[in-house]
Write an enzyme that holds these catalytic residues in place. Structure first.
Site, PDB file in Angstrom:
ATOM      1  N   VAL A  63      11.566   4.931   9.027  1.00 12.84           N
ATOM      2  CA  VAL A  63      10.757   6.130   8.789  1.00 12.84           C
ATOM      3  C   VAL A  63       9.297   5.786   8.531  1.00 12.84           C
ATOM      4  O   VAL A  63       8.968   4.664   8.123  1.00 12.84           O
ATOM      5  CB  VAL A  63      11.312   6.944   7.594  1.00 12.84           C
ATOM      6  CG1 VAL A  63      12.671   7.540   7.930  1.00 12.84           C
ATOM      7  CG2 VAL A  63      11.391   6.105   6.319  1.00 12.84           C
ATOM      8  N   ASP A  80      14.902  -0.786   0.400  1.00  9.29           N
ATOM      9  CA  ASP A  80      15.639  -1.007   1.645  1.00  9.29           C
ATOM     10  C   ASP A  80      16.670  -2.114   1.385  1.00  9.29           C
ATOM     11  O   ASP A  80      17.763  -1.846   0.912  1.00  9.29           O
ATOM     12  CB  ASP A  80      14.600  -1.383   2.710  1.00  9.29           C
ATOM     13  CG  ASP A  80      15.168  -1.521   4.098  1.00  9.29           C
ATOM     14  OD1 ASP A  80      16.161  -0.852   4.399  1.00  9.29           O
ATOM     15  OD2 ASP A  80      14.608  -2.300   4.907  1.00  9.29           O
ATOM     16  N   LYS A  82       0.824  -1.197   0.000  1.00  8.08           N
ATOM     17  CA  LYS A  82       0.000   0.000   0.000  1.00  8.08           C
ATOM     18  C   LYS A  82       0.863   1.253   0.000  1.00  8.08           C
ATOM     19  O   LYS A  82       0.387   2.354  -0.207  1.00  8.08           O
ATOM     20  CB  LYS A  82      -0.888   0.010   1.257  1.00  8.08           C
ATOM     21  CG  LYS A  82      -1.734  -1.227   1.429  1.00  8.08           C
ATOM     22  CD  LYS A  82      -2.355  -1.245   2.833  1.00  8.08           C
ATOM     23  CE  LYS A  82      -2.662  -2.638   3.240  1.00  8.08           C
ATOM     24  NZ  LYS A  82      -2.994  -2.724   4.679  1.00  8.08           N
ATOM     25  N   GLY A  83       2.152   1.048   0.266  1.00 10.03           N
ATOM     26  CA  GLY A  83       3.034   2.179   0.547  1.00 10.03           C
ATOM     27  C   GLY A  83       3.214   3.186  -0.572  1.00 10.03           C
ATOM     28  O   GLY A  83       3.512   4.351  -0.321  1.00 10.03           O
ATOM     29  N   GLU A 107       7.600   2.427  -6.038  1.00 13.15           N
ATOM     30  CA  GLU A 107       7.785   1.916  -4.675  1.00 13.15           C
ATOM     31  C   GLU A 107       7.916   3.077  -3.684  1.00 13.15           C
ATOM     32  O   GLU A 107       8.294   4.184  -4.054  1.00 13.15           O
ATOM     33  CB  GLU A 107       9.084   1.083  -4.623  1.00 13.15           C
ATOM     34  CG  GLU A 107       8.888  -0.401  -4.357  1.00 13.15           C
ATOM     35  CD  GLU A 107       8.329  -0.759  -2.987  1.00 13.15           C
ATOM     36  OE1 GLU A 107       7.399  -0.090  -2.482  1.00 13.15           O
ATOM     37  OE2 GLU A 107       8.824  -1.741  -2.419  1.00 13.15           O
ATOM     38  N   ASP A 108       7.630   2.770  -2.426  1.00 12.70           N
ATOM     39  CA  ASP A 108       7.815   3.798  -1.389  1.00 12.70           C
ATOM     40  C   ASP A 108       9.290   3.891  -0.969  1.00 12.70           C
ATOM     41  O   ASP A 108       9.840   4.971  -0.829  1.00 12.70           O
ATOM     42  CB  ASP A 108       6.911   3.538  -0.166  1.00 12.70           C
ATOM     43  CG  ASP A 108       7.016   2.112   0.393  1.00 12.70           C
ATOM     44  OD1 ASP A 108       7.778   1.281  -0.144  1.00 12.70           O
ATOM     45  OD2 ASP A 108       6.319   1.831   1.389  1.00 12.70           O
TER      46      ASP A 108
HETATM   47  P1  IMP Z   1      13.039  -4.276   0.853  1.00 12.33           P
HETATM   48  O1  IMP Z   1      12.442  -5.481   0.217  1.00 12.33           O
HETATM   49  O2  IMP Z   1      13.874  -4.609   2.034  1.00 12.33           O
HETATM   50  O3  IMP Z   1      13.755  -3.360  -0.113  1.00 12.33           O
HETATM   51  O4  IMP Z   1      11.868  -3.491   1.540  1.00 12.33           O
HETATM   52  C1  IMP Z   1      10.922  -2.769   0.911  1.00 12.33           C
HETATM   53  C2  IMP Z   1       9.723  -2.646   1.832  1.00 12.33           C
HETATM   54  O5  IMP Z   1      10.067  -2.671   3.232  1.00 12.33           O
HETATM   55  C3  IMP Z   1       9.060  -1.300   1.611  1.00 12.33           C
HETATM   56  O6  IMP Z   1       8.111  -1.363   0.569  1.00 12.33           O
HETATM   57  C4  IMP Z   1       8.435  -1.013   2.949  1.00 12.33           C
HETATM   58  O7  IMP Z   1       7.151  -1.578   3.021  1.00 12.33           O
HETATM   59  C5  IMP Z   1       9.330  -1.712   3.965  1.00 12.33           C
HETATM   60  N1  IMP Z   1      10.266  -0.753   4.619  1.00 12.33           N
HETATM   61  C6  IMP Z   1      11.609  -0.720   4.510  1.00 12.33           C
HETATM   62  N2  IMP Z   1      12.147   0.270   5.241  1.00 12.33           N
HETATM   63  C7  IMP Z   1      11.101   0.890   5.826  1.00 12.33           C
HETATM   64  C8  IMP Z   1      11.007   2.033   6.730  1.00 12.33           C
HETATM   65  O8  IMP Z   1      11.979   2.691   7.114  1.00 12.33           O
HETATM   66  N3  IMP Z   1       9.752   2.360   7.120  1.00 12.33           N
HETATM   67  C9  IMP Z   1       8.631   1.693   6.716  1.00 12.33           C
HETATM   68  N4  IMP Z   1       8.680   0.647   5.891  1.00 12.33           N
HETATM   69  C10 IMP Z   1       9.905   0.247   5.445  1.00 12.33           C
HETATM   70 MG    MG Z   2       5.394  -1.752   4.641  1.00  5.07          MG
END
Ligand code: IMP
Ligand code: MG
Length: 181
Positions: free
Chosen positions: A153, A103, A43-44, A99-100
């Protein structure tokens, strides 16, 4: 809700201004080419997609997809489960994934593979935030709003336990807000 915020990293005005720049850059880059289908990850990405598309000067369409991580470290990096799939065929279409935050990079890595398996010709990524210090998979968004330090965040779509998504800025939660969760 705002009283639970310790520090504002990116203000609403900064986000809006950056979306103007990103929108112009994306519109310029795709000029004369087939416009991509914007795919927002629920949803982000919703507030960011809504702000960004105001500044897109292309014959564009958008759709949404919802995936969840298996959350199991024994599963190879990037395995995601589709909670809600796209409504349109993306065979032979270019995609711009919205994407939001990037990470670890696992989500975009897995979703890109998924979209290519569905026949996408190209998958590029636009992300509001980038947290490069936490990267595990070698992935990078082509378009990034803001690079942020390794802090958790919330706001502008980003949540903690499904809350704080509605905040119009990107902020860091006070420590006491994590307690009891
Ligand atoms: P990745 O797969 O680790 O790159 O993570 C991506 C997802 O992790 C994002 O779409 C977010 O939903 C969540 N996420 C990663 N870091 C944060 C943060 O600092 N705050 C909130 N959600 C996060
Ligand atoms: Mg999330």
């Amino acid at each position: 809700m705002e009283s639970n915020i310790k520090e504002i990293l990116v203000t609403e005005a900064e986000i809006k201004a950056r979306c103007v720049e990103l929108g112009k850059q994306i519109s310029d880059d795709y000029k004369g080419k087939e416009a991509p289908l914007f795919v927002g990850l629920l949803k982000g990405s919703v507030p960011f997609l809504a702000e960004l598309i105001k500044n897109i000067d292309l014959d564009m369409q958008y759709d949404f997809m919802c995936v969840s991580s298996y959350g199991n470290s024994t599963v190879s990096a990037g395995d995601v489960k589709i909670i809600m799939d796209l409504n349109v065929s993306i065979k032979n279409r270019p995609i711009l994934l919205v994407e939001d935050i990037v990470d670890t990079g696992k989500t975009i890595h897995a979703v890109k593979e998924l979209l290519f398996n569905k026949g996408a010709t190209e998958v590029k990524v636009v992300s509001l935030l980038d947290k490069p210090d936490r990267r595990i998979v070698d992935e990078k968004a082509e378009y990034v709003g803001f690079v942020i330090p390794d802090k958790f965040v919330v706001g502008f779509g980003l949540d903690f336990a499904e809350r704080y998504r509605q905040l119009p800025f990107i902020g860091v939660l006070k420590e006491e807000c994590y307690k009891g969760e």
